[in-house]
Design a protein around this motif. Structure first.
Motif, short mmCIF file in Angstrom:
data_model
loop_
_atom_site.label_atom_id
_atom_site.label_comp_id
_atom_site.label_asym_id
_atom_site.label_seq_id
_atom_site.Cartn_x
_atom_site.Cartn_y
_atom_site.Cartn_z
N PRO A 191 17.66 2.16 -3.10
CA PRO A 191 16.66 3.01 -2.46
C PRO A 191 15.39 1.89 -1.55
O PRO A 191 15.28 1.02 -2.37
CB PRO A 191 16.02 3.89 -3.44
N GLY A 192 15.07 2.31 -0.43
CA GLY A 192 14.20 1.79 -0.02
C GLY A 192 14.16 1.54 1.47
O GLY A 192 15.21 2.30 2.04
N LYS A 193 13.48 0.75 2.28
CA LYS A 193 13.58 0.54 3.49
C LYS A 193 12.94 -0.86 3.91
O LYS A 193 12.42 -1.43 3.07
CB LYS A 193 12.43 1.64 4.30
N THR A 194 13.71 -1.20 5.21
CA THR A 194 13.35 -2.54 5.55
C THR A 194 12.74 -2.37 7.08
O THR A 194 13.22 -1.69 7.86
CB THR A 194 14.64 -3.52 5.69
N LEU A 227 0.73 -1.33 0.13
CA LEU A 227 -0.13 0.05 0.19
C LEU A 227 0.93 1.33 0.00
O LEU A 227 0.60 2.16 -0.91
CB LEU A 227 -0.73 -0.12 1.10
N HIS A 228 1.98 1.31 0.89
CA HIS A 228 2.52 2.47 0.95
C HIS A 228 4.11 2.37 0.26
O HIS A 228 4.64 3.50 0.12
CB HIS A 228 3.08 2.91 2.38
N GLY A 229 4.66 1.37 0.24
CA GLY A 229 5.88 1.17 -0.24
C GLY A 229 6.05 0.75 -1.71
O GLY A 229 7.12 0.42 -2.01
N ARG A 230 5.09 0.82 -2.38
CA ARG A 230 4.82 0.09 -3.68
C ARG A 230 5.46 1.31 -4.73
O ARG A 230 5.36 2.32 -4.78
CB ARG A 230 3.70 -0.13 -4.05
N VAL A 231 6.59 0.65 -5.69
CA VAL A 231 7.08 1.39 -6.71
C VAL A 231 6.56 0.47 -8.07
O VAL A 231 6.98 -0.63 -8.06
CB VAL A 231 8.62 1.49 -6.58
N PRO A 232 5.86 1.13 -8.89
CA PRO A 232 5.50 0.40 -10.06
C PRO A 232 6.59 -0.58 -10.50
O PRO A 232 7.62 0.02 -10.96
CB PRO A 232 4.72 1.36 -11.06
N GLY A 233 6.38 -1.84 -10.86
CA GLY A 233 7.27 -2.74 -11.75
C GLY A 233 8.42 -3.26 -10.74
O GLY A 233 9.21 -3.98 -11.06
N ARG A 234 8.30 -2.97 -9.33
CA ARG A 234 9.22 -3.48 -8.21
C ARG A 234 8.60 -4.36 -7.33
O ARG A 234 7.30 -4.19 -6.87
CB ARG A 234 9.84 -2.33 -7.58
N ALA A 256 11.04 -5.81 3.13
CA ALA A 256 11.63 -4.84 2.44
C ALA A 256 11.00 -4.25 1.13
O ALA A 256 10.44 -5.09 0.35
CB ALA A 256 13.32 -5.01 2.26
N ASP A 257 10.69 -2.95 1.08
CA ASP A 257 10.15 -2.30 -0.25
C ASP A 257 11.15 -1.44 -0.76
O ASP A 257 12.24 -1.05 -0.28
CB ASP A 257 8.68 -1.64 0.11
N THR A 258 10.74 -0.84 -1.96
CA THR A 258 11.81 0.04 -2.76
C THR A 258 11.31 1.66 -2.72
O THR A 258 12.08 2.29 -3.46
CB THR A 258 12.02 -0.42 -3.87
N ARG A 259 10.59 1.76 -1.81
CA ARG A 259 9.91 3.19 -1.82
C ARG A 259 11.00 4.02 -0.58
O ARG A 259 11.07 3.38 0.37
CB ARG A 259 8.82 3.52 -1.54
N SER A 260 11.55 5.16 -1.23
CA SER A 260 12.19 5.84 -0.03
C SER A 260 11.45 7.12 0.26
O SER A 260 10.70 7.44 -0.59
CB SER A 260 13.81 6.41 -0.84
#
Length: 157
Positions: A137-140, A66-73, A91-95
């Protein structure tokens, strides 16, 4: 000088890692995979640890979608069975914003709020948790749940 030998039980760390699509289906699959992996490691379905880890994975995976989505990742689920506990990492790829709250900064939502309960649950169920930046980039979000003695002893055999 003589060295004293101390008896130490071996520490076995087991790891499970899976990349999943940043979709609601990927979030549901993350929870199911986590519960199945715990069962494979000797942590039975329906135990307090299994239920806590399942809820934590569900919340963190839903937030990643919902909050960490980057299209295609994709987002990544990682479980580790440590001596005495289970570590969950999502882990997601949104910073950047929105950034999850830090432990101790989680505030309960107001009664009519439609969102904002996920980290309240993580804070209540995890024995420890934190938010880490990652490269690229991103967070865990990492959470740990301690094992009760009877499960820890059974797994170490």
């Amino acid at each position: 000088m003589t060295s004293q030998s101390t008896s130490r039980s071996p520490v076995t760390v087991r790891v499970f890692s899976q990349r999943l699509s940043s979709t609601p289906r990927g979030a549901r699959l993350a929870r199911n995979l986590a519960l199945n992996q715990l069962h494979t490691w000797g942590i039975p379905y329906g135990t307090d640890v299994s239920d806590a880890v399942g809820a934590i994975v569900a919340e963190l995976a839903a937030n990643a979608v919902l909050h960490g989505r980057v299209p295609g990742r994709d987002f990544e689920l990682r479980l580790a069975l440590l001596a005495g506990g289970v570590r969950v990492e999502v882990a997601d790829t949104r910073s950047g914003p929105p950034r999850p709250p830090a432990p101790g900064a989680v505030r309960p939502p107001r009664p009519l709020d439609e969102h904002g309960r996920g980290f309240v649950l993580v804070d209540a169920l995890a024995d420890r948790w934190e938010v880490l930046d990652r490269e690229p980039p991103g967070k865990t979000v990492r959470a740990e749940v301690d094992l009760p003695q009877w499960i820890a002893e059974r797994i170490s055999k």
